[in-house]
Design an enzyme around this catalytic site. Structure first.
Site, short mmCIF file in Angstrom:
data_model
loop_
_atom_site.label_atom_id
_atom_site.label_comp_id
_atom_site.label_asym_id
_atom_site.label_seq_id
_atom_site.Cartn_x
_atom_site.Cartn_y
_atom_site.Cartn_z
N ARG A 199 32.03 34.47 37.95
CA ARG A 199 31.03 33.41 37.82
C ARG A 199 30.76 32.72 39.15
O ARG A 199 29.76 32.02 39.30
CB ARG A 199 31.50 32.38 36.79
N GLN A 257 43.51 39.97 36.72
CA GLN A 257 44.61 40.12 35.79
C GLN A 257 44.84 41.59 35.51
O GLN A 257 43.93 42.41 35.65
CB GLN A 257 44.34 39.34 34.50
N ASP A 311 48.66 53.84 37.40
CA ASP A 311 49.24 54.88 36.56
C ASP A 311 50.74 54.67 36.38
O ASP A 311 51.37 53.96 37.17
CB ASP A 311 49.02 56.26 37.20
N SER A 362 37.29 36.03 35.06
CA SER A 362 35.90 35.67 34.77
C SER A 362 35.43 34.52 35.66
O SER A 362 34.26 34.47 36.05
CB SER A 362 35.72 35.34 33.29
N SER A 363 36.33 33.62 36.01
CA SER A 363 35.93 32.51 36.91
C SER A 363 35.49 33.04 38.26
O SER A 363 34.54 32.52 38.86
CB SER A 363 37.10 31.54 37.11
N GLU A 369 38.84 46.33 45.67
CA GLU A 369 37.55 46.55 46.32
C GLU A 369 36.60 45.45 45.84
O GLU A 369 36.17 45.47 44.69
CB GLU A 369 37.00 47.93 45.96
N TYR A 388 52.55 59.21 38.51
CA TYR A 388 51.94 58.90 39.80
C TYR A 388 52.87 59.16 40.98
O TYR A 388 52.41 59.42 42.08
CB TYR A 388 51.45 57.44 39.81
#
Length: 159
Positions: free
Chosen positions: A81, A124, A93, A77-78, A104, A138
């Site tokens: 922001r 994370q 997978d 989240s940092s 990306e 996979y």
């Protein structure tokens, strides 16, 4: 399952991952993405991503996901922001192995660059334990195992 493993990266419900030393960027003179090392940059002297610039990054961590687990990459989240956005393609997978995750990423700010450097906490992984192991994992269905560095689309140029 994760190498290098650092117990300080463990969260209550996820594992922090760091940005690796290589990125792939667009250049005006080629439709192919160009690999660029950011290994010599650091938090005090970062590589700058211009507004609206998109690039592929890699995790510092190499993954070997067992058949009994799956994992999803989410941005810290940092970082969001600060103006960084991830384009939601980070899924690992069961039996995604011997590979870094390719990320990306885009700077969604309008007026200012965002700094990046190898080792920065970028996101994370959230892990899920499967109730049953898949019939085909996979290692059978995927194409990005054994990718030790950031990897462009293997579908590029195909119709």
């Amino acid at each position: 399952m994760v190498s290098p493993f650092d117990p300080d990266l463990i969260n209550p419900a996820s594992l922090d991952v760091r940005l690796g030393p290589n990125i792939m960027i667009e250049t005006p003179n080629s439709p192919s993405l160009q690999k660029r090392s950011i290994a010599d940059y650091c938090e005090e002297s970062p590589y700058l991503i211009d507004p609206s610039e998109w690039f592929l990054g890699e995790t510092l961590e190499l993954f070997n996901i067992p058949r009994s687990l799956a994992a999803k990459f989410v941005l810290k989240s940092s970082r969001a922001r600060e103006g960084i956005n991830h384009l939601y393609a980070g899924f690992a997978d069961p039996r995604f192995h011997n590979s870094v995750l390719t990320l990306e990423i885009v700077n969604v700010r309008r007026f200012h660059p965002v700094p990046i450097w190898p080792g920065m906490l970028i996101g994370q992984l959230i892990f899920w334990r499967l109730s049953d192991e898949p019939e085909r994992d996979y290692s059978v269905t995927g194409r990005y195992n054994d990718c030790l560095t950031v990897t462009a689309s293997k579908d590029a140029g195909k119709s």
